[in-house]
Structure formats: structure tokens, C-alpha cells
Design an enzyme around this catalytic site. Sequence first.
Site, PDB file in Angstrom:
ATOM      1  NE  ARG A 178      -3.843  -2.312   0.001  1.00  0.00           N
ATOM      2  CZ  ARG A 178      -3.236  -3.520  -0.529  1.00  0.00           C
ATOM      3  NH1 ARG A 178      -2.112  -3.480  -1.532  1.00  0.00           N
ATOM      4  NH2 ARG A 178      -4.133  -4.670  -0.653  1.00  0.00           N
ATOM      5  CB  SER A 227      -8.076  -1.553   4.573  1.00  0.00           C
ATOM      6  OG  SER A 227      -8.788  -2.728   4.191  1.00  0.00           O
ATOM      7  CD  GLU A 297      -4.961   0.401   3.118  1.00  0.00           C
ATOM      8  OE1 GLU A 297      -4.753  -0.639   3.767  1.00  0.00           O
ATOM      9  OE2 GLU A 297      -5.598   0.343   1.902  1.00  0.00           O
TER      10      GLU A 297
HETATM   11  C1  LIG Z   1     -15.349   0.214  -0.480  1.00  0.00           C
HETATM   12  C2  LIG Z   1     -13.812   0.519  -0.490  1.00  0.00           C
HETATM   13  C3  LIG Z   1     -12.969  -0.914  -0.990  1.00  0.00           C
HETATM   14  C4  LIG Z   1     -11.657  -0.699  -1.065  1.00  0.00           C
HETATM   15  N1  LIG Z   1     -10.804  -1.905  -1.348  1.00  0.00           N
HETATM   16  C5  LIG Z   1      -9.578  -1.847  -1.524  1.00  0.00           C
HETATM   17  C6  LIG Z   1      -8.814  -2.972  -1.877  1.00  0.00           C
HETATM   18  O1  LIG Z   1      -9.238  -4.234  -2.070  1.00  0.00           O
HETATM   19  N2  LIG Z   1      -7.490  -2.754  -2.079  1.00  0.00           N
HETATM   20  C7  LIG Z   1      -6.802  -1.571  -1.852  1.00  0.00           C
HETATM   21  O2  LIG Z   1      -5.578  -1.385  -1.985  1.00  0.00           O
HETATM   22  N3  LIG Z   1      -7.387  -0.269  -1.614  1.00  0.00           N
HETATM   23  C8  LIG Z   1      -8.952  -0.561  -1.550  1.00  0.00           C
HETATM   24  N4  LIG Z   1      -9.504   0.737  -1.090  1.00  0.00           N
HETATM   25  C9  LIG Z   1      -9.139   1.915  -0.980  1.00  0.00           C
HETATM   26  C10 LIG Z   1      -8.881   2.562  -2.277  1.00  0.00           C
HETATM   27  O3  LIG Z   1      -9.785   2.584  -3.191  1.00  0.00           O
HETATM   28  C11 LIG Z   1      -7.428   2.331  -3.126  1.00  0.00           C
HETATM   29  O4  LIG Z   1      -6.417   3.065  -2.226  1.00  0.00           O
HETATM   30  C12 LIG Z   1      -7.656   3.331  -4.389  1.00  0.00           C
HETATM   31  O5  LIG Z   1      -6.372   2.824  -5.265  1.00  0.00           O
HETATM   32  C13 LIG Z   1      -7.196   4.786  -4.153  1.00  0.00           C
HETATM   33  O6  LIG Z   1      -7.616   5.453  -5.324  1.00  0.00           O
HETATM   34  P1  LIG Z   1      -8.148   6.841  -5.299  1.00  0.00           P
HETATM   35  O7  LIG Z   1      -8.154   7.309  -6.862  1.00  0.00           O
HETATM   36  O8  LIG Z   1      -9.579   7.052  -4.907  1.00  0.00           O
HETATM   37  O9  LIG Z   1      -7.123   7.797  -4.714  1.00  0.00           O
HETATM   38  P2  LIG Z   1      -7.522   8.856  -3.442  1.00  0.00           P
HETATM   39  O10 LIG Z   1      -8.121   8.231  -2.427  1.00  0.00           O
HETATM   40  O11 LIG Z   1      -8.005  10.056  -4.160  1.00  0.00           O
HETATM   41  O12 LIG Z   1      -5.948   9.290  -3.167  1.00  0.00           O
HETATM   42  C14 LIG Z   1      -4.978   8.331  -2.636  1.00  0.00           C
HETATM   43  C15 LIG Z   1      -3.664   8.687  -2.466  1.00  0.00           C
HETATM   44  O13 LIG Z   1      -3.136   8.751  -3.948  1.00  0.00           O
HETATM   45  C16 LIG Z   1      -2.767  10.150  -4.400  1.00  0.00           C
HETATM   46  N5  LIG Z   1      -3.199  10.287  -5.661  1.00  0.00           N
HETATM   47  C17 LIG Z   1      -4.185  10.089  -6.105  1.00  0.00           C
HETATM   48  N6  LIG Z   1      -4.087  10.182  -7.592  1.00  0.00           N
HETATM   49  C18 LIG Z   1      -3.095  10.693  -7.698  1.00  0.00           C
HETATM   50  C19 LIG Z   1      -2.165  10.878  -8.963  1.00  0.00           C
HETATM   51  N7  LIG Z   1      -2.854  11.134 -10.203  1.00  0.00           N
HETATM   52  N8  LIG Z   1      -1.076  11.367  -8.825  1.00  0.00           N
HETATM   53  C20 LIG Z   1      -0.277  11.276  -7.642  1.00  0.00           C
HETATM   54  N9  LIG Z   1      -0.962  10.881  -6.656  1.00  0.00           N
HETATM   55  C21 LIG Z   1      -2.052  10.522  -6.591  1.00  0.00           C
HETATM   56  C22 LIG Z   1      -3.529  11.027  -3.290  1.00  0.00           C
HETATM   57  O14 LIG Z   1      -2.665  12.297  -3.173  1.00  0.00           O
HETATM   58  C23 LIG Z   1      -3.493  10.205  -2.034  1.00  0.00           C
HETATM   59  O15 LIG Z   1      -2.311  10.260  -1.365  1.00  0.00           O
HETATM   60  C24 LIG Z   1     -10.899   0.638  -0.928  1.00  0.00           C
HETATM   61  C25 LIG Z   1     -11.825   1.585  -0.723  1.00  0.00           C
HETATM   62  C26 LIG Z   1     -13.115   1.531  -0.664  1.00  0.00           C
HETATM   63  C27 LIG Z   1     -13.999   2.862  -0.227  1.00  0.00           C
END
Ligand SMILES: Cc1cc2nc3c(=O)[nH]c(=O)nc-3n(C[C@H](O)[C@H](O)[C@H](O)COP(=O)(O)OP(=O)(O)OC[C@H]3O[C@@H](n4cnc5c(N)ncnc54)[C@H](O)[C@@H]3O)c2cc1C
Length: 312
Positions: A178, A227, A297
Site C-alpha cells: 500500500r 481498510s 492506511e
Molecule cells: C469500499 C472500498 C474498498 C476498497 N478496497 C480496496 C482494496 O481491496 N485494495 C486496496 O488497495 N484499496 C482499497 N480501497 C482503498 C482505495 O480504493 C485505494 O487505495 C485506491 O487505489 C485509491 O484510489 P483513489 O483514486 O480513490 O485515490 P485517492 O483516495 O483520491 O488518493 C489516495 C492517494 O493517492 C494519491 N493520488 C491519487 N491520484 C494521484 C495522481 N494522479 N498522482 C499522484 N498521486 C495521486 C493521493 O494524493 C493520495 O495520497 C478501498 C476503498 C473503498 C472505499
Amino acid sequence: MVTNTEKNYWHVLLPSVRGRYSFGAHLSNLTWFQVGGPAFALYKPEDVADLQYFLKQKSADLSCFVLGAGSNVLMRDGGYNGVVIKLGRGFSQITIENNELIAGAAALDRTVAMFAMQHQMSGVEFLVTIPGAIGGAVAMNAGCYGFEVKDVLAWIEIVDSQGELRKLYPHELNMTYRKSVLPKGCVIVRAAFKIIKGNIIDIQHNTQQYLQLREESQPTKGRTGGSTFKNPDQAKAWELIDKAGCRGLAIGAAKMSEKHCNFMLNTGGATADELERLGELVRQKVKESSNQELEWEIIRVGDSPVLKRDAA
Ligand SMILES: Cc1cc2nc3c(=O)[nH]c(=O)nc-3n(C[C@H](O)[C@H](O)[C@H](O)COP(=O)(O)OP(=O)(O)OC[C@H]3O[C@@H](n4cnc5c(N)ncnc54)[C@H](O)[C@@H]3O)c2cc1C
């Protein structure tokens, strides 16, 4: 919260971009938890060149935060004292070139997995259940069901803090559980994944299985960030939380899910402060019961209301 003096100073210093600034934009609409105060400005770049121009020209002391789909972010109630960069339509193209699937950073993980399936390509099926966008998936090295982004990543393209477009390879990102180590202040704009021709029946079967497993075990439709804590070495966060008696624990409208107790929920009208205090309470109780330090996380960003400088 931003003071009026700062607002005037930054209005003058913000580069004249082709994309759009929304001043005082409410970030609660842009995160899964649906909490958080306003940003000084939300910036939606038109395209890569516009983003490059912004990063080249912006004042060095202006803080920026990149928001993806907001599925792993807890935005604090005091808002963000700077510019939140949100990639949109100009960053969501998906193509397949030879054995690489190339996706814009704003493309949703699920869309990418479905696109690969439609082209009978295998390798990114696991992304179908992760509710984020590709930039967030790379930044967080997202993963599930035994796969992580680092297993299938070929390269990424970033715009660095100086506005330069650069290509980076996985060995340069030190990707671990992660976590990816990205150059400070960069924005991921594209990522390429290794894919191979697959059997459509197998791809469909795996995809369905992942979706079903997810539905059975997690509150997928709740206002959550997934998580809350990382699994410590040799342990599962949810087991430690359960053992500490925190399944269903609540502060106000913030609650640890009954269904998956490492998921924190905004059950309706919770504040970011309640959610963060609940998380800290869980960490404390797990420390007392198992002597383990849980690590967040979820990325917590912005100002707590108590830090509002306007109130001083
Ligand atoms: C219901 C649910 C289930 C989930 N299940 C999982 C799972 O099974 N496995 C898992 O790993 N995660 C899971 N997650 C967490 C989340 O979905 C992941 O971490 C996902 O990859 C985050 O992506 P996001 O676009 O929403 O990023 P955000 O939440 O918007 O940002 C997360 C981080 O990434 C950075 N970031 C985002 N985009 C960029 C970019 N273009 N350039 C540089 N930095 C960037 C942000 O600055 C921040 O630090 C879950 C979340 C939910 C709500």
C-alpha cells in the site's frame, strides 16, 4: 481555512491556466467518506500541457494535493489550505498497445478492468473491485486477492513539481504494501500495465468471483475509505480490531463496520473529526489488547477545525 490576506496573495499568484479553478470548493462531495471542509481552490487541468504549465508557474510556497476518486482519503473538517488538483476527462483515455494497457490517471480501476476484459486481455482483473482511479491505484500500490499494482505495472508518466513530463519504471518507485515512493509534488498522468491474451471464459469467471467475494465481505456501498489500517507484519488488522472489542464501536455517526471491522463508516452526518478520533481510539484499544501499533492506511489531509487560523 485560508485567511483573506492569503486569498488575495494567491489569487494574484495562481497561473492563468486553460483548466478550471473553483475557489472554496467543498471537498466532501469528492471523497467517499463525504466529509471535509473547502479547499482554497480546486483545479481541474484541461490536459497534460495545462497541468505542466500550472506546476511550472505556481508559487513554490503554494501547497497542492492530488485527489483521485477520493476512496482512500479522509479530508479534515477545516478544509485544505492550498490547491487540490483533480484530474478529469482529459486524463481518462484507455488504449491497448501490443501487450500493454495504457490508462489515463483519472480512468477508474473498474473501467480499466472491464476494458481489458472486452479485449480478452488478462492481468488486471483484480482492479474491478477497487473503487479508485488509476493514479490512486499506483500511488497506493492498491491490491486485493493476492495481486498488487506493482505486479503488473510496466511504467508510469508523471508531471513533476517543476512541470516536466517524465517516464518512471516500477523499480524507481520502491513499491511496497500500500505504498509507492513518488517524487515529491508530482502528479501521475498515465500508467501502463502488462497484460496478456487470455481466455474470455476465465477472465469473466475471475471477475465475477472477485465482485461476489467483495459483496459478501465488505460494506461496498457505504461512506467509507476501505481498510482503515494496514495489516501489520504477521497479523490481520481486522482480527486485532475484533479482539480489542471495536467491531461496531462508534463516536457520533462514525462507526467501525459490523460487517468488516477494519472499515470505518460515516453512517450519516459524521464529521471528519469524529472519524479520525474513532480511528485513534481503535489504535489505542488495539495497543492495549495486543501491543500492536496499527498504521493508518487512509490518507488524512487538511486542517482540523481547531487549527483554523481564521478563528485566532
Ligand atoms: C469500499 C472500498 C474498498 C476498497 N478496497 C480496496 C482494496 O481491496 N485494495 C486496496 O488497495 N484499496 C482499497 N480501497 C482503498 C482505495 O480504493 C485505494 O487505495 C485506491 O487505489 C485509491 O484510489 P483513489 O483514486 O480513490 O485515490 P485517492 O483516495 O483520491 O488518493 C489516495 C492517494 O493517492 C494519491 N493520488 C491519487 N491520484 C494521484 C495522481 N494522479 N498522482 C499522484 N498521486 C495521486 C493521493 O494524493 C493520495 O495520497 C478501498 C476503498 C473503498 C472505499
